[in-house]
Scaffold this motif. Structure first.
Motif, PDB file in Angstrom:
ATOM      1  N   LEU A  45       0.777  -6.948  -3.262  1.00 13.20           N
ATOM      2  CA  LEU A  45      -0.167  -6.037  -2.628  1.00 13.20           C
ATOM      3  C   LEU A  45      -0.464  -4.863  -3.562  1.00 13.20           C
ATOM      4  O   LEU A  45       0.413  -4.415  -4.304  1.00 13.20           O
ATOM      5  N   THR A  46      -1.682  -4.370  -3.492  1.00 11.84           N
ATOM      6  CA  THR A  46      -2.049  -3.180  -4.260  1.00 11.84           C
ATOM      7  C   THR A  46      -2.392  -2.066  -3.292  1.00 11.84           C
ATOM      8  O   THR A  46      -3.413  -2.120  -2.596  1.00 11.84           O
ATOM      9  N   LEU A  47      -1.519  -1.061  -3.210  1.00 10.93           N
ATOM     10  CA  LEU A  47      -1.737   0.093  -2.352  1.00 10.93           C
ATOM     11  C   LEU A  47      -1.876   1.348  -3.197  1.00 10.93           C
ATOM     12  O   LEU A  47      -1.214   1.481  -4.234  1.00 10.93           O
ATOM     13  N   ASP A  48      -2.719   2.247  -2.741  1.00 13.43           N
ATOM     14  CA  ASP A  48      -2.948   3.502  -3.449  1.00 13.43           C
ATOM     15  C   ASP A  48      -1.737   4.412  -3.253  1.00 13.43           C
ATOM     16  O   ASP A  48      -1.444   4.823  -2.123  1.00 13.43           O
ATOM     17  N   PRO A  49      -1.008   4.746  -4.317  1.00 11.68           N
ATOM     18  CA  PRO A  49       0.178   5.596  -4.151  1.00 11.68           C
ATOM     19  C   PRO A  49      -0.146   6.994  -3.643  1.00 11.68           C
ATOM     20  O   PRO A  49       0.736   7.679  -3.115  1.00 11.68           O
ATOM     21  N   ALA A  50      -1.403   7.437  -3.779  1.00 13.00           N
ATOM     22  CA  ALA A  50      -1.772   8.781  -3.331  1.00 13.00           C
ATOM     23  C   ALA A  50      -2.086   8.836  -1.847  1.00 13.00           C
ATOM     24  O   ALA A  50      -1.942   9.895  -1.224  1.00 13.00           O
ATOM     25  N   THR A  51      -2.510   7.699  -1.254  1.00 19.64           N
ATOM     26  CA  THR A  51      -3.000   7.749   0.132  1.00 19.64           C
ATOM     27  C   THR A  51      -2.375   6.736   1.080  1.00 19.64           C
ATOM     28  O   THR A  51      -2.542   6.865   2.295  1.00 19.64           O
ATOM     29  N   GLN A  52      -1.663   5.736   0.563  1.00 18.65           N
ATOM     30  CA  GLN A  52      -1.209   4.647   1.437  1.00 18.65           C
ATOM     31  C   GLN A  52       0.301   4.479   1.487  1.00 18.65           C
ATOM     32  O   GLN A  52       0.792   3.553   2.130  1.00 18.65           O
ATOM     33  N   VAL A  53       1.050   5.366   0.865  1.00 19.76           N
ATOM     34  CA  VAL A  53       2.515   5.336   0.958  1.00 19.76           C
ATOM     35  C   VAL A  53       3.020   6.755   1.165  1.00 19.76           C
ATOM     36  O   VAL A  53       2.359   7.728   0.776  1.00 19.76           O
ATOM     37  N   LEU A  54       4.200   6.857   1.767  1.00 24.08           N
ATOM     38  CA  LEU A  54       4.783   8.165   2.057  1.00 24.08           C
ATOM     39  C   LEU A  54       6.298   8.030   2.145  1.00 24.08           C
ATOM     40  O   LEU A  54       6.803   7.128   2.829  1.00 24.08           O
ATOM     41  N   PRO A  55       7.064   8.902   1.469  1.00 26.65           N
ATOM     42  CA  PRO A  55       8.521   8.817   1.564  1.00 26.65           C
ATOM     43  C   PRO A  55       9.027   9.284   2.925  1.00 26.65           C
ATOM     44  O   PRO A  55       8.437  10.161   3.563  1.00 26.65           O
ATOM     45  N   VAL A  56      10.130   8.693   3.356  1.00 26.96           N
ATOM     46  CA  VAL A  56      10.784   9.098   4.612  1.00 26.96           C
ATOM     47  C   VAL A  56      12.287   9.133   4.379  1.00 26.96           C
ATOM     48  O   VAL A  56      12.807   8.479   3.475  1.00 26.96           O
ATOM     49  N   ASN A  57      12.967   9.888   5.210  1.00 25.98           N
ATOM     50  CA  ASN A  57      14.416  10.044   5.067  1.00 25.98           C
ATOM     51  C   ASN A  57      15.145   8.958   5.859  1.00 25.98           C
ATOM     52  O   ASN A  57      15.864   9.219   6.822  1.00 25.98           O
ATOM     53  N   GLY A  58      14.931   7.730   5.446  1.00 20.55           N
ATOM     54  CA  GLY A  58      15.457   6.580   6.153  1.00 20.55           C
ATOM     55  C   GLY A  58      14.460   6.113   7.200  1.00 20.55           C
ATOM     56  O   GLY A  58      13.700   6.912   7.757  1.00 20.55           O
TER      57      GLY A  58
END
Length: 408
Positions: free
Chosen positions: A84-97
């Motif tokens: 898959l190709t997702l935009d790292p600026a708009t389509q992913v987000l870190p979470v604390n678990g």
């Protein structure tokens, strides 16, 4: 106090503590716990090394979005794992678990002002789904799992009147506690329902990297792409390093999918104060960039399941799951005890802890789908899991009436 807190059920491990109160543990056996799904394989040393090397990062506040190299690591892993190709600026987000994110996401998307909002989840299920729904002001609806279909969720059992009020659907694939993996046709059905009724899908995929067959489990984003839904509309997936990399204490994961949902979730998290520590970010980049330790981890699980499952299958109804690190076993009818009685008696006689299945489900449609089952987490080292299985076999055999006694 928030009155919705009173609607929360006791957590399964609190119920287990109460169940075991007063049990005299047998001193002849060392304790072995198969009760909690906490990975106990050693954490890869290179992750700790990355953590230690980044100590200087404590001198600044981290951004809720995470550093660009972290988001790039998420996108690179999604490319490697799912093509898959997702935009790292708009389509992913870190979470604390994934646990905190699964809870927080319901607070983001549920509109309690609408008429009787519903959150649908599997039954049995991970209790965070239920708690998140209740504290968001929604009513949980429990979709039953079907033992005849390897515990696949029976989404057809959810009536239209419920789907009409549904705002959020939690799915878990591979499932906790059953280990069932959702195939493409099941995803197609859920996407069609989401299109028709407008609800959001939260796909919990924290067990995706522990599997026993050659083909890895299908992911939600992967299914969406295969079905022509490349914008991932109304879909977010949640994953973490806890199971994949044996670092539950790191509290690191990410969400990915619909850019509009990511934007709304980011707004919520900015106020919620959920930024990931720079140290954890550095360790996470290292972990997501390495697959060798994941393959080695998977091989260890495959070995222990290949040894333990046949042992238990000789005395109780249990089978190798699609994926995950749980066995979802049926308490033999011949024992004449329910799942909680089984767990308490097993602890008292052989000092082995298992989790009653009824603690992981709710009474719905006339029954509790976890009743008469127990969840066994094969998270310890192989020898310890084999020893636990041997004791369970002895326990069942010691409590099973002989053929002569049954005929009498």
């Amino acid at each position: 106090m928030n009155p919705l807190l009173s609607h929360l059920h006791p957590y399964p491990f609190e119920r287990l503590r109460q169940l075991f109160s007063g049990v005299d543990l047998p001193t002849a056996y060392r304790p072995i716990s198969l009760g909690m799904g906490e990975p106990r394989h050693p954490a890869p040393p290179f992750i700790a090394d990355a953590l230690n090397r980044s100590v200087g990062g404590l001198a600044q506040y981290p951004a809720t979005t995470g550093a660009p190299p972290l988001r790039a690591a998420f996108s690179a892993w999604l490319k490697l794992r799912y093509a898959l190709t997702l935009d790292p600026a708009t389509q992913v987000l870190p979470v604390n678990g994934s646990r905190e994110a699964l809870f927080a996401f319901a607070q983001t998307v549920v509109d309690a002002s609408r008429d009787r909002p519903v959150v649908v989840c599997p039954n049995p299920f991970y209790q965070i789904y239920e708690g998140a729904a209740l504290l968001a002001g929604a009513t949980p609806h429990y979709a039953p799992c079907d033992p005849a279909r390897n515990f696949a969720v029976d989404w057809d059992a959810v009536p239209d009147s419920v789907w009409q009020r549904t705002q959020l659907l939690y799915v878990c694939s591979p499932g906790n506690p059953t280990g069932a993996v959702m195939p493409l046709d099941e995803w197609r059905k859920l996407f069609a329902l989401s299109e028709r009724y407008g609800f959001v899908i939260a796909s919990d995929e924290c067990y995706s990297e522990i599997y026993f067959r050659d083909t890895p489990p299908l992911g939600g984003l992967q299914a969406a792409a295969q079905l022509g839904r490349g914008d991932f509309r109304n879909l977010l997936t949640f994953t973490s390093l806890s199971k994949r990399s044996n670092v539950p204490g790191l509290r690191s994961g990410f969400v990915a999918g619909d850019a509009a949902l990511i934007r709304a979730f980011l707004l919520y998290r900015t106020y919620h104060g959920s930024a990931m520590s720079p140290l954890v970010q550095a360790a996470s980049i290292a972990a997501w960039g390495d697959e060798q330790h994941v393959q080695e981890n998977r091989a260890r699980y495959r070995e222990k399941f290949s040894r333990v499952t046949p042992m238990l299958a000789a005395v109780m109804q249990v089978a190798l799951p699609d994926a995950g690190f749980y066995l979802w076993a049926k308490v033999p009818d011949a024992l004449g005890m329910d799942d909680a009685e089984f767990a308490r008696a097993l602890l008292a006689q052989y000092n082995v802890t298992v989790l009653p299945g009824s603690y992981l489900a709710r009474e719905a449609e006339g029954g509790n789908p976890g009743a008469q089952r127990v969840r066994m987490a094969l998270v310890a080292e192989t020898d310890e899991c084999v020893e636990a299985a041997s004791r369970i076999v002895q326990f069942i055999e010691s409590r099973t009436p002989s053929p002569t006694a049954r005929s009498a």
